[in-house]
Scaffold this motif. Structure first.
Motif, PDB file in Angstrom:
ATOM      1  N   ALA A  75       0.834  -1.205   0.000  1.00 39.54           N
ATOM      2  CA  ALA A  75       0.000   0.000   0.000  1.00 39.54           C
ATOM      3  C   ALA A  75       0.868   1.253   0.000  1.00 39.54           C
ATOM      4  O   ALA A  75       0.588   2.212  -0.724  1.00 39.54           O
ATOM      5  CB  ALA A  75      -0.937  -0.003   1.195  1.00 39.54           C
ATOM      6  N   GLY A  76       1.916   1.255   0.798  1.00 39.97           N
ATOM      7  CA  GLY A  76       2.804   2.409   0.843  1.00 39.97           C
ATOM      8  C   GLY A  76       3.533   2.629  -0.463  1.00 39.97           C
ATOM      9  O   GLY A  76       3.673   3.769  -0.920  1.00 39.97           O
ATOM     10  N   ALA A  77       3.992   1.541  -1.074  1.00 38.66           N
ATOM     11  CA  ALA A  77       4.689   1.657  -2.349  1.00 38.66           C
ATOM     12  C   ALA A  77       3.747   2.147  -3.443  1.00 38.66           C
ATOM     13  O   ALA A  77       4.106   3.027  -4.232  1.00 38.66           O
ATOM     14  CB  ALA A  77       5.291   0.313  -2.740  1.00 38.66           C
ATOM     15  N   ALA A  78       2.544   1.598  -3.492  1.00 34.77           N
ATOM     16  CA  ALA A  78       1.587   2.018  -4.513  1.00 34.77           C
ATOM     17  C   ALA A  78       1.172   3.474  -4.313  1.00 34.77           C
ATOM     18  O   ALA A  78       1.006   4.231  -5.282  1.00 34.77           O
ATOM     19  CB  ALA A  78       0.360   1.116  -4.497  1.00 34.77           C
ATOM     20  N   ALA A  79       1.014   3.889  -3.069  1.00 37.17           N
ATOM     21  CA  ALA A  79       0.663   5.284  -2.795  1.00 37.17           C
ATOM     22  C   ALA A  79       1.806   6.216  -3.198  1.00 37.17           C
ATOM     23  O   ALA A  79       1.563   7.308  -3.727  1.00 37.17           O
ATOM     24  CB  ALA A  79       0.319   5.461  -1.325  1.00 37.17           C
ATOM     25  N   GLY A  80       3.025   5.804  -2.958  1.00 42.28           N
ATOM     26  CA  GLY A  80       4.179   6.610  -3.367  1.00 42.28           C
ATOM     27  C   GLY A  80       4.263   6.756  -4.871  1.00 42.28           C
ATOM     28  O   GLY A  80       4.522   7.846  -5.390  1.00 42.28           O
ATOM     29  N   ILE A  81       4.039   5.661  -5.590  1.00 43.03           N
ATOM     30  CA  ILE A  81       4.048   5.709  -7.047  1.00 43.03           C
ATOM     31  C   ILE A  81       2.919   6.602  -7.544  1.00 43.03           C
ATOM     32  O   ILE A  81       3.105   7.402  -8.469  1.00 43.03           O
ATOM     33  CB  ILE A  81       3.937   4.290  -7.635  1.00 43.03           C
ATOM     34  N   ALA A  82       1.738   6.482  -6.939  1.00 39.88           N
ATOM     35  CA  ALA A  82       0.605   7.313  -7.350  1.00 39.88           C
ATOM     36  C   ALA A  82       0.913   8.792  -7.138  1.00 39.88           C
ATOM     37  O   ALA A  82       0.580   9.624  -7.982  1.00 39.88           O
ATOM     38  CB  ALA A  82      -0.645   6.917  -6.571  1.00 39.88           C
ATOM     39  N   LYS A  83       1.568   9.108  -6.026  1.00 40.63           N
ATOM     40  CA  LYS A  83       1.895  10.507  -5.749  1.00 40.63           C
ATOM     41  C   LYS A  83       2.901  11.051  -6.755  1.00 40.63           C
ATOM     42  O   LYS A  83       2.740  12.163  -7.267  1.00 40.63           O
ATOM     43  CB  LYS A  83       2.441  10.633  -4.327  1.00 40.63           C
ATOM     44  N   ILE A  84       3.898  10.261  -7.094  1.00 41.48           N
ATOM     45  CA  ILE A  84       4.903  10.689  -8.069  1.00 41.48           C
ATOM     46  C   ILE A  84       4.264  10.885  -9.440  1.00 41.48           C
ATOM     47  O   ILE A  84       4.510  11.892 -10.117  1.00 41.48           O
ATOM     48  CB  ILE A  84       6.053   9.664  -8.142  1.00 41.48           C
ATOM     49  N   LEU A  85       3.419   9.944  -9.860  1.00 39.72           N
ATOM     50  CA  LEU A  85       2.765  10.059 -11.160  1.00 39.72           C
ATOM     51  C   LEU A  85       1.837  11.274 -11.208  1.00 39.72           C
ATOM     52  O   LEU A  85       1.752  11.951 -12.235  1.00 39.72           O
ATOM     53  CB  LEU A  85       1.980   8.789 -11.486  1.00 39.72           C
ATOM     54  N   PHE A  86       1.163  11.568 -10.113  1.00 39.23           N
ATOM     55  CA  PHE A  86       0.281  12.723 -10.082  1.00 39.23           C
ATOM     56  C   PHE A  86       1.069  14.017 -10.181  1.00 39.23           C
ATOM     57  O   PHE A  86       0.665  14.953 -10.882  1.00 39.23           O
ATOM     58  CB  PHE A  86      -0.570  12.709  -8.817  1.00 39.23           C
ATOM     59  N   ILE A  87       2.204  14.093  -9.516  1.00 39.80           N
ATOM     60  CA  ILE A  87       3.042  15.294  -9.586  1.00 39.80           C
ATOM     61  C   ILE A  87       3.581  15.483 -10.997  1.00 39.80           C
ATOM     62  O   ILE A  87       3.584  16.598 -11.528  1.00 39.80           O
ATOM     63  CB  ILE A  87       4.177  15.222  -8.542  1.00 39.80           C
ATOM     64  N   VAL A  88       4.020  14.383 -11.624  1.00 40.50           N
ATOM     65  CA  VAL A  88       4.499  14.469 -13.007  1.00 40.50           C
ATOM     66  C   VAL A  88       3.370  14.925 -13.924  1.00 40.50           C
ATOM     67  O   VAL A  88       3.574  15.757 -14.814  1.00 40.50           O
ATOM     68  CB  VAL A  88       5.080  13.113 -13.463  1.00 40.50           C
ATOM     69  N   PHE A  89       2.158  14.387 -13.703  1.00 41.42           N
ATOM     70  CA  PHE A  89       1.010  14.821 -14.503  1.00 41.42           C
ATOM     71  C   PHE A  89       0.762  16.317 -14.340  1.00 41.42           C
ATOM     72  O   PHE A  89       0.524  17.019 -15.326  1.00 41.42           O
ATOM     73  CB  PHE A  89      -0.240  14.041 -14.099  1.00 41.42           C
ATOM     74  N   LEU A  90       0.790  16.812 -13.116  1.00 48.68           N
ATOM     75  CA  LEU A  90       0.552  18.240 -12.893  1.00 48.68           C
ATOM     76  C   LEU A  90       1.597  19.101 -13.588  1.00 48.68           C
ATOM     77  O   LEU A  90       1.264  20.130 -14.199  1.00 48.68           O
ATOM     78  CB  LEU A  90       0.544  18.542 -11.393  1.00 48.68           C
ATOM     79  N   ILE A  91       2.855  18.696 -13.510  1.00 50.46           N
ATOM     80  CA  ILE A  91       3.922  19.464 -14.149  1.00 50.46           C
ATOM     81  C   ILE A  91       3.716  19.489 -15.659  1.00 50.46           C
ATOM     82  O   ILE A  91       3.804  20.551 -16.297  1.00 50.46           O
ATOM     83  CB  ILE A  91       5.304  18.881 -13.778  1.00 50.46           C
ATOM     84  N   LEU A  92       3.420  18.325 -16.246  1.00 51.97           N
ATOM     85  CA  LEU A  92       3.206  18.268 -17.691  1.00 51.97           C
ATOM     86  C   LEU A  92       1.959  19.042 -18.109  1.00 51.97           C
ATOM     87  O   LEU A  92       1.943  19.674 -19.168  1.00 51.97           O
ATOM     88  CB  LEU A  92       3.106  16.815 -18.148  1.00 51.97           C
ATOM     89  N   ALA A  93       0.917  19.032 -17.280  1.00 49.80           N
ATOM     90  CA  ALA A  93      -0.295  19.778 -17.601  1.00 49.80           C
ATOM     91  C   ALA A  93      -0.034  21.279 -17.580  1.00 49.80           C
ATOM     92  O   ALA A  93      -0.517  22.011 -18.454  1.00 49.80           O
ATOM     93  CB  ALA A  93      -1.408  19.415 -16.620  1.00 49.80           C
ATOM     94  N   VAL A  94       0.731  21.750 -16.622  1.00 46.78           N
ATOM     95  CA  VAL A  94       1.058  23.180 -16.550  1.00 46.78           C
ATOM     96  C   VAL A  94       1.915  23.590 -17.742  1.00 46.78           C
ATOM     97  O   VAL A  94       1.685  24.635 -18.358  1.00 46.78           O
ATOM     98  CB  VAL A  94       1.760  23.507 -15.210  1.00 46.78           C
TER      99      VAL A  94
END
Length: 51
Positions: free
Chosen positions: A24-43
């Protein structure tokens, strides 16, 4: 990218419900990293399209 972040978030929630805290911790960490990358690319895409 956002789709993968949501998939990993769901995996983290399901793993947490079943007590697999490491997964759960690993999957949450990956989800957080992917979301941050998505936000950066969207901006970046927003500012490239605006100019």
């Amino acid at each position: 990218m956002l789709h993968y972040a949501l998939v990993f978030l769901v995996i983290a929630i399901i793993a947490a419900l079943f007590g697999f805290t490491g997964i759960a911790g690993a999957a949450a960490g990956i989800a957080k990293i992917l979301f941050i990358v998505f936000l950066i690319l969207a901006v970046i895409a927003f500012f490239r399209r605006a100019s």
